[in-house]
Write a protein that holds these residues in place. Structure first.
Motif, mmCIF file in Angstrom:
data_model
loop_
_atom_site.group_PDB
_atom_site.id
_atom_site.type_symbol
_atom_site.label_atom_id
_atom_site.label_comp_id
_atom_site.label_asym_id
_atom_site.label_seq_id
_atom_site.Cartn_x
_atom_site.Cartn_y
_atom_site.Cartn_z
ATOM 1 N N SER A 24 0.827 -1.213 0.000
ATOM 2 C CA SER A 24 0.000 0.000 0.000
ATOM 3 C C SER A 24 0.863 1.265 0.000
ATOM 4 O O SER A 24 0.505 2.255 -0.638
ATOM 5 C CB SER A 24 -0.979 0.010 1.173
ATOM 6 O OG SER A 24 -0.311 0.186 2.403
ATOM 7 N N LEU A 25 1.996 1.219 0.703
ATOM 8 C CA LEU A 25 2.900 2.373 0.671
ATOM 9 C C LEU A 25 3.459 2.572 -0.731
ATOM 10 O O LEU A 25 3.467 3.687 -1.260
ATOM 11 C CB LEU A 25 4.054 2.199 1.664
ATOM 12 C CG LEU A 25 3.712 2.374 3.140
ATOM 13 C CD1 LEU A 25 4.880 1.931 4.011
ATOM 14 C CD2 LEU A 25 3.328 3.812 3.445
ATOM 15 N N GLN A 26 3.947 1.487 -1.333
ATOM 16 C CA GLN A 26 4.581 1.582 -2.644
ATOM 17 C C GLN A 26 3.605 1.998 -3.744
ATOM 18 O O GLN A 26 3.931 2.823 -4.592
ATOM 19 C CB GLN A 26 5.229 0.250 -3.008
ATOM 20 C CG GLN A 26 5.980 0.303 -4.319
ATOM 21 C CD GLN A 26 6.611 -1.021 -4.669
ATOM 22 O OE1 GLN A 26 6.012 -2.084 -4.467
ATOM 23 N NE2 GLN A 26 7.820 -0.974 -5.190
ATOM 24 N N GLN A 27 2.405 1.451 -3.714
ATOM 25 C CA GLN A 27 1.474 1.690 -4.809
ATOM 26 C C GLN A 27 0.588 2.912 -4.623
ATOM 27 O O GLN A 27 0.154 3.507 -5.604
ATOM 28 C CB GLN A 27 0.593 0.457 -5.017
ATOM 29 C CG GLN A 27 1.362 -0.730 -5.507
ATOM 30 C CD GLN A 27 0.477 -1.954 -5.705
ATOM 31 O OE1 GLN A 27 -0.702 -1.950 -5.377
ATOM 32 N NE2 GLN A 27 1.060 -3.015 -6.248
ATOM 33 N N THR A 28 0.305 3.289 -3.378
ATOM 34 C CA THR A 28 -0.675 4.349 -3.142
ATOM 35 C C THR A 28 -0.138 5.519 -2.338
ATOM 36 O O THR A 28 -0.150 6.658 -2.807
ATOM 37 C CB THR A 28 -1.909 3.766 -2.409
ATOM 38 O OG1 THR A 28 -2.419 2.666 -3.147
ATOM 39 C CG2 THR A 28 -2.987 4.812 -2.216
ATOM 40 N N ILE A 70 2.928 6.474 -0.788
ATOM 41 C CA ILE A 70 4.157 7.212 -1.088
ATOM 42 C C ILE A 70 4.006 8.007 -2.390
ATOM 43 O O ILE A 70 4.388 9.180 -2.436
ATOM 44 C CB ILE A 70 5.393 6.283 -1.101
ATOM 45 C CG1 ILE A 70 5.610 5.680 0.295
ATOM 46 C CG2 ILE A 70 6.635 7.032 -1.582
ATOM 47 C CD1 ILE A 70 5.759 6.679 1.435
ATOM 48 N N PRO A 71 3.426 7.433 -3.454
ATOM 49 C CA PRO A 71 3.211 8.258 -4.654
ATOM 50 C C PRO A 71 2.351 9.505 -4.383
ATOM 51 O O PRO A 71 2.644 10.587 -4.889
ATOM 52 C CB PRO A 71 2.511 7.306 -5.627
ATOM 53 C CG PRO A 71 3.006 5.954 -5.224
ATOM 54 C CD PRO A 71 3.104 6.018 -3.714
ATOM 55 N N LYS A 72 1.305 9.358 -3.552
ATOM 56 C CA LYS A 72 0.454 10.509 -3.234
ATOM 57 C C LYS A 72 1.247 11.562 -2.459
ATOM 58 O O LYS A 72 1.177 12.753 -2.756
ATOM 59 C CB LYS A 72 -0.774 10.079 -2.438
ATOM 60 C CG LYS A 72 -1.675 11.261 -2.055
ATOM 61 C CD LYS A 72 -2.920 10.801 -1.342
ATOM 62 C CE LYS A 72 -3.990 10.560 -2.251
ATOM 63 N NZ LYS A 72 -5.127 11.036 -2.593
ATOM 64 N N LEU A 73 2.015 11.117 -1.453
ATOM 65 C CA LEU A 73 2.808 12.057 -0.660
ATOM 66 C C LEU A 73 3.914 12.689 -1.498
ATOM 67 O O LEU A 73 4.241 13.869 -1.322
ATOM 68 C CB LEU A 73 3.401 11.347 0.567
ATOM 69 C CG LEU A 73 2.388 10.866 1.610
ATOM 70 C CD1 LEU A 73 3.071 10.004 2.660
ATOM 71 C CD2 LEU A 73 1.665 12.043 2.248
ATOM 72 N N SER A 74 4.474 11.931 -2.418
ATOM 73 C CA SER A 74 5.521 12.448 -3.299
ATOM 74 C C SER A 74 4.957 13.471 -4.288
ATOM 75 O O SER A 74 5.562 14.516 -4.535
ATOM 76 C CB SER A 74 6.171 11.289 -4.053
ATOM 77 O OG SER A 74 7.181 11.758 -4.900
ATOM 78 N N GLU A 75 3.792 13.173 -4.818
ATOM 79 C CA GLU A 75 3.120 14.081 -5.762
ATOM 80 C C GLU A 75 2.876 15.456 -5.124
ATOM 81 O O GLU A 75 2.932 16.475 -5.782
ATOM 82 C CB GLU A 75 1.799 13.443 -6.187
ATOM 83 C CG GLU A 75 0.847 14.341 -6.931
ATOM 84 C CD GLU A 75 -0.511 13.658 -7.104
ATOM 85 O OE1 GLU A 75 -1.532 14.305 -6.794
ATOM 86 O OE2 GLU A 75 -0.546 12.491 -7.533
ATOM 87 N N LEU A 76 2.625 15.466 -3.831
ATOM 88 C CA LEU A 76 2.346 16.706 -3.111
ATOM 89 C C LEU A 76 3.606 17.325 -2.497
ATOM 90 O O LEU A 76 3.518 18.288 -1.742
ATOM 91 C CB LEU A 76 1.308 16.445 -2.018
ATOM 92 C CG LEU A 76 -0.056 15.974 -2.531
ATOM 93 C CD1 LEU A 76 -0.927 15.501 -1.381
ATOM 94 C CD2 LEU A 76 -0.734 17.068 -3.328
ATOM 95 N N ASP A 77 4.774 16.747 -2.811
ATOM 96 C CA ASP A 77 6.065 17.215 -2.292
ATOM 97 C C ASP A 77 6.166 17.156 -0.775
ATOM 98 O O ASP A 77 6.891 17.941 -0.163
ATOM 99 C CB ASP A 77 6.382 18.639 -2.774
ATOM 100 C CG ASP A 77 6.634 18.700 -4.263
ATOM 101 O OD1 ASP A 77 7.100 17.690 -4.818
ATOM 102 O OD2 ASP A 77 6.349 19.748 -4.876
#
Length: 166
Positions: free
Chosen positions: A66-70, A72-79
């Motif tokens: 869940s971290l890898q697929q959902t 972390i990408p969301k948190l990364s997208e928002l910087d």
């Protein structure tokens, strides 16, 4: 989707990000260490969710996926975090707009705001008790009791500030 700087996050977007326990825990753990591998982060989250060390394999795996697929990408997208896919390292970016909303209070415990409200209520009750002449309290006197309440208030504020910086 275009990257949004942390300072541009709306309050609604911040609440949406923090509404998920795993995202909130990821930010909390990264505040303590600044960067972790995805594996270490998923281990910590699985331990927090289960209270077991080591946590069961299925929970570790669920947290990792869940971290890898959902999350972390969301948190990364928002910087809020940066993520290096090659090294699998997650690092906290400047996230002050988000962390200000993160007073994490375990179920059944008081938040700082509830603690301060209870301390204020205690001070009022003590002053009323002195005014109506409750034995021992009225003997101690309002100045002493008020000083004690203010000392606890000041010490609590210092401790809260210190604990939030560490």
């Amino acid at each position: 989707m275009a990257s949004t700087s942390d300072s541009d996050l709306s309050e609604t977007r911040i609440h949406e990000v923090l509404s998920n326990d795993r995202r909130r825990m990821a930010i909390e753990f990264l505040q303590d260490t600044e960067e972790l591998t995805l594996r270490d982060l998923s281990e910590r989250i699985a331990e927090a969710e289960t209270g077991e060390t080591p946590p069961p394999r299925n929970i570790r795996q669920s947290a990792y996926v869940s971290l890898q697929q959902t999350h972390i990408p969301k948190l990364s997208e928002l910087d809020i975090v940066s993520y290096d896919e090659n090294s699998k390292v997650v690092a906290l970016e400047e996230a002050s707009d988000v962390t200000v909303y993160m007073e994490v209070v375990p179920e059944g415990e008081l938040s700082w705001s509830e603690y301060y409200a209870a301390l204020a209520a205690l001070g009022i009750v003590l002053m009323i008790a002195v005014a109506v002449g409750v034995p021992l309290l009225s003997d101690a006197g309002a100045p002493l009791l008020a000083s004690l309440v203010f000392a606890v208030l000041g010490g609590s504020a210092v401790y809260q500030r210190w604990s939030q910086q560490h």
